[in-house]
Write a protein that holds these residues in place. Structure first.
Motif, PDB file in Angstrom:
ATOM      1  N   LYS A   5      52.502 127.744 117.260  1.00  0.00           N
ATOM      2  CA  LYS A   5      53.160 128.594 116.269  1.00  0.00           C
ATOM      3  C   LYS A   5      53.492 129.959 116.869  1.00  0.00           C
ATOM      4  CE  LYS A   5      51.216 126.537 112.077  1.00  0.00           C
ATOM      5  NZ  LYS A   5      50.371 126.783 110.884  1.00  0.00           N
ATOM      6  N   SER A   6      52.556 130.484 117.680  1.00  0.00           N
ATOM      7  CA  SER A   6      52.771 131.783 118.316  1.00  0.00           C
ATOM      8  C   SER A   6      53.951 131.725 119.262  1.00  0.00           C
ATOM      9  CB  SER A   6      51.508 132.197 119.087  1.00  0.00           C
ATOM     10  OG  SER A   6      51.734 133.393 119.787  1.00  0.00           O
ATOM     11  N   GLY A   7      54.000 130.638 120.060  1.00  0.00           N
ATOM     12  CA  GLY A   7      55.101 130.481 121.003  1.00  0.00           C
ATOM     13  C   GLY A   7      56.419 130.326 120.289  1.00  0.00           C
ATOM     14  N   SER A   8      56.388 129.599 119.149  1.00  0.00           N
ATOM     15  CA  SER A   8      57.596 129.393 118.368  1.00  0.00           C
ATOM     16  C   SER A   8      58.085 130.712 117.782  1.00  0.00           C
ATOM     17  CB  SER A   8      57.331 128.392 117.241  1.00  0.00           C
ATOM     18  OG  SER A   8      58.467 128.241 116.429  1.00  0.00           O
ATOM     19  N   GLY A   9      57.128 131.571 117.372  1.00  0.00           N
ATOM     20  CA  GLY A   9      57.475 132.868 116.806  1.00  0.00           C
ATOM     21  C   GLY A   9      58.123 133.767 117.837  1.00  0.00           C
ATOM     22  N   GLU A  10      57.576 133.761 119.047  1.00  0.00           N
ATOM     23  CA  GLU A  10      58.132 134.578 120.122  1.00  0.00           C
ATOM     24  C   GLU A  10      59.538 134.116 120.472  1.00  0.00           C
ATOM     25  OE1 GLU A  10      55.444 134.457 123.359  1.00  0.00           O
ATOM     26  OE2 GLU A  10      53.880 135.626 122.350  1.00  0.00           O
ATOM     27  N   SER A  11      59.733 132.785 120.443  1.00  0.00           N
ATOM     28  CA  SER A  11      61.048 132.230 120.760  1.00  0.00           C
ATOM     29  C   SER A  11      62.074 132.651 119.718  1.00  0.00           C
ATOM     30  CB  SER A  11      60.960 130.701 120.826  1.00  0.00           C
ATOM     31  OG  SER A  11      62.219 130.134 121.068  1.00  0.00           O
ATOM     32  N   MET A  12      61.657 132.672 118.440  1.00  0.00           N
ATOM     33  CA  MET A  12      62.556 133.084 117.370  1.00  0.00           C
ATOM     34  C   MET A  12      62.937 134.554 117.516  1.00  0.00           C
ATOM     35  SD  MET A  12      63.450 130.690 115.301  1.00  0.00           S
ATOM     36  CE  MET A  12      63.926 131.602 113.836  1.00  0.00           C
ATOM     37  N   MET A  13      61.946 135.380 117.937  1.00  0.00           N
ATOM     38  CA  MET A  13      62.207 136.804 118.115  1.00  0.00           C
ATOM     39  C   MET A  13      63.243 137.042 119.204  1.00  0.00           C
ATOM     40  SD  MET A  13      60.549 138.963 116.145  1.00  0.00           S
ATOM     41  CE  MET A  13      60.237 140.462 117.080  1.00  0.00           C
ATOM     42  N   MET A  14      63.261 136.156 120.210  1.00  0.00           N
ATOM     43  CA  MET A  14      64.175 136.332 121.334  1.00  0.00           C
ATOM     44  C   MET A  14      65.583 135.844 121.029  1.00  0.00           C
ATOM     45  SD  MET A  14      62.674 137.986 123.671  1.00  0.00           S
ATOM     46  CE  MET A  14      63.813 137.751 125.032  1.00  0.00           C
ATOM     47  N   CYS A  15      65.733 134.972 120.015  1.00  0.00           N
ATOM     48  CA  CYS A  15      67.070 134.464 119.705  1.00  0.00           C
ATOM     49  C   CYS A  15      67.656 135.096 118.436  1.00  0.00           C
ATOM     50  CB  CYS A  15      67.052 132.946 119.557  1.00  0.00           C
ATOM     51  SG  CYS A  15      66.084 132.337 118.175  1.00  0.00           S
ATOM     52  N   CYS A  16      66.892 136.013 117.812  1.00  0.00           N
ATOM     53  CA  CYS A  16      67.367 136.727 116.627  1.00  0.00           C
ATOM     54  C   CYS A  16      67.168 138.230 116.799  1.00  0.00           C
ATOM     55  CB  CYS A  16      66.605 136.273 115.377  1.00  0.00           C
ATOM     56  SG  CYS A  16      66.800 134.525 114.985  1.00  0.00           S
ATOM     57  N   CYS A  17      67.976 139.001 116.118  1.00  0.00           N
ATOM     58  CA  CYS A  17      67.830 140.450 116.156  1.00  0.00           C
ATOM     59  C   CYS A  17      66.478 140.831 115.557  1.00  0.00           C
ATOM     60  CB  CYS A  17      68.956 141.121 115.372  1.00  0.00           C
ATOM     61  SG  CYS A  17      68.787 142.919 115.235  1.00  0.00           S
ATOM     62  N   ALA A  18      65.690 141.625 116.261  1.00  0.00           N
ATOM     63  CA  ALA A  18      64.346 141.985 115.807  1.00  0.00           C
ATOM     64  C   ALA A  18      64.366 142.862 114.571  1.00  0.00           C
ATOM     65  CB  ALA A  18      63.598 142.700 116.929  1.00  0.00           C
ATOM     66  N   SER A  19      65.515 143.457 114.257  1.00  0.00           N
ATOM     67  CA  SER A  19      65.603 144.351 113.099  1.00  0.00           C
ATOM     68  C   SER A  19      66.147 143.655 111.863  1.00  0.00           C
ATOM     69  CB  SER A  19      66.477 145.557 113.444  1.00  0.00           C
ATOM     70  OG  SER A  19      66.585 146.432 112.349  1.00  0.00           O
ATOM     71  N   CYS A  20      67.345 143.087 111.972  1.00  0.00           N
ATOM     72  CA  CYS A  20      67.977 142.491 110.787  1.00  0.00           C
ATOM     73  C   CYS A  20      67.820 140.978 110.720  1.00  0.00           C
ATOM     74  CB  CYS A  20      69.462 142.853 110.746  1.00  0.00           C
ATOM     75  SG  CYS A  20      70.441 142.129 112.085  1.00  0.00           S
ATOM     76  N   GLY A  21      67.414 140.353 111.823  1.00  0.00           N
ATOM     77  CA  GLY A  21      67.160 138.913 111.824  1.00  0.00           C
ATOM     78  C   GLY A  21      68.376 138.044 112.066  1.00  0.00           C
ATOM     79  N   VAL A  22      69.541 138.635 112.340  1.00  0.00           N
ATOM     80  CA  VAL A  22      70.745 137.834 112.577  1.00  0.00           C
ATOM     81  C   VAL A  22      70.609 137.069 113.891  1.00  0.00           C
ATOM     82  CG1 VAL A  22      71.976 139.698 113.772  1.00  0.00           C
ATOM     83  CG2 VAL A  22      73.268 137.899 112.626  1.00  0.00           C
ATOM     84  N   ALA A  23      71.072 135.820 113.871  1.00  0.00           N
ATOM     85  CA  ALA A  23      70.975 134.982 115.060  1.00  0.00           C
ATOM     86  C   ALA A  23      72.192 135.184 115.960  1.00  0.00           C
ATOM     87  CB  ALA A  23      70.857 133.514 114.663  1.00  0.00           C
ATOM     88  N   GLU A  24      71.999 134.920 117.235  1.00  0.00           N
ATOM     89  CA  GLU A  24      73.101 135.032 118.195  1.00  0.00           C
ATOM     90  C   GLU A  24      74.019 133.828 118.043  1.00  0.00           C
ATOM     91  OE1 GLU A  24      73.610 136.542 122.733  1.00  0.00           O
ATOM     92  OE2 GLU A  24      72.147 134.944 122.440  1.00  0.00           O
ATOM     93  N   ALA A  25      75.237 134.052 117.600  1.00  0.00           N
ATOM     94  CA  ALA A  25      76.204 132.973 117.398  1.00  0.00           C
ATOM     95  C   ALA A  25      77.594 133.564 117.265  1.00  0.00           C
ATOM     96  CB  ALA A  25      75.853 132.168 116.145  1.00  0.00           C
ATOM     97  N   GLY A  26      78.573 132.864 117.790  1.00  0.00           N
ATOM     98  CA  GLY A  26      79.953 133.329 117.675  1.00  0.00           C
ATOM     99  C   GLY A  26      80.161 134.687 118.325  1.00  0.00           C
ATOM    100  N   ASP A  27      80.614 135.643 117.501  1.00  0.00           N
ATOM    101  CA  ASP A  27      80.883 136.991 118.008  1.00  0.00           C
ATOM    102  C   ASP A  27      79.636 137.859 118.091  1.00  0.00           C
ATOM    103  OD1 ASP A  27      83.552 136.364 118.192  1.00  0.00           O
ATOM    104  OD2 ASP A  27      84.036 137.102 116.172  1.00  0.00           O
TER     105      ASP A  27
END
Length: 233
Positions: A5-27
């Motif tokens: 779960k910890s590893g999964s959380g860290e992975s989510m933090m790296m693929c989403c904005c740490a402030s607003c939570g938006v994911a990296e996609a498109g523009d």
């Protein structure tokens, strides 16, 4: 399970904005926090908004990364390799020499091989690296050739001029040329700047900057800088 779960959380933090939570996609392109590389942000605004929450963890990780770099064994000394034989240059400066025409430091072995080639072929003396004919006098070598290297902002030439200014007591000139050499990535120049900041020569004494430049020189493989840091500790 908790580790997963910890590893999964860290992975989510790296693929989403740490402030607003938006994911990296498109523009939407996320950029790393360049101090710690623990989180990513979609904008400068999000980075500023998240700073109060992230500041402590960021500083801690940044310090860890700095220490890892500082205490890592360099691949070679700050002198690097002889550009002809590709063998590491000896720490004893008497075992090599710098050529003013190209600012390359050549080991004595390659210098000797070049001299032997010239004697056997009855050739005029030239630089073993760039093959430029040797100047007619030492004065010409010290002025004209070095001036040509300064025009192209050669960091080794800048450091050499800074060192000569320092020997003459021109500390302001020494600081100017050495600082410029640092800007162009010369490791040894970092070491000389640390001395100037430590002694207050050409610049106001500054212990923090002294240690900073010592650390940068040590990371680059400068043995005297690493020894200096050890003495400070």
């Amino acid at each position: 399970m908790s580790a997963d779960k910890s590893g999964s959380g860290e992975s989510m933090m790296m693929c989403c904005c740490a402030s607003c939570g938006v994911a990296e996609a498109g523009d939407v392109k996320l950029k790393n926090c360049t101090a710690c590389y623990l989180v990513k942000y979609c904008s400068i605004k999000c980075q500023k908004d998240h700073r109060p929450k992230h500041k402590r963890a960021c500083k801690k990780r940044a310090a860890e990364l700095h220490d890892e770099t500082l205490f890592k064994q360099p691949e070679s000394s700050h002198l690097g390799d002889c550009p002809i034989c590709c063998i590491p240059l000896p720490l004893d400066l008497k075992e090599s020499s710098m050529k003013g025409c190209c600012s390359k430091v050549i080991c004595n072995g390659c210098n000797y091989a070049n001299q032997r080639r010239e004697v056997e072929g009855r050739l005029k003396h030239s630089c073993p690296f760039c093959r430029q004919l040797a100047p007619n006098s030492q004065i010409e070598s010290d002025t004209l050739e070095l001036a040509d290297r300064l025009k192209v902002n050669d960091p080794v030439a800048l450091r050499q001029v800074g060192s000569r200014c320092h020997m003459k007591g021109d500390y302001n000139g020494a600081f100017e040329y050495t600082s410029k050499a640092v800007e162009f990535g010369d490791v040894a120049a970092h070491y000389y700047l640390s001395i100037m900041y430590g002694d207050g020569q050409g610049v106001k004494k500054d212990e923090k900057k002294e240690i900073y430049h010592l650390e940068q020189a040590a990371i680059g493989g400068h043995t005297n800088a690493r020894n200096g840091l050890g003495c400070i500790e």
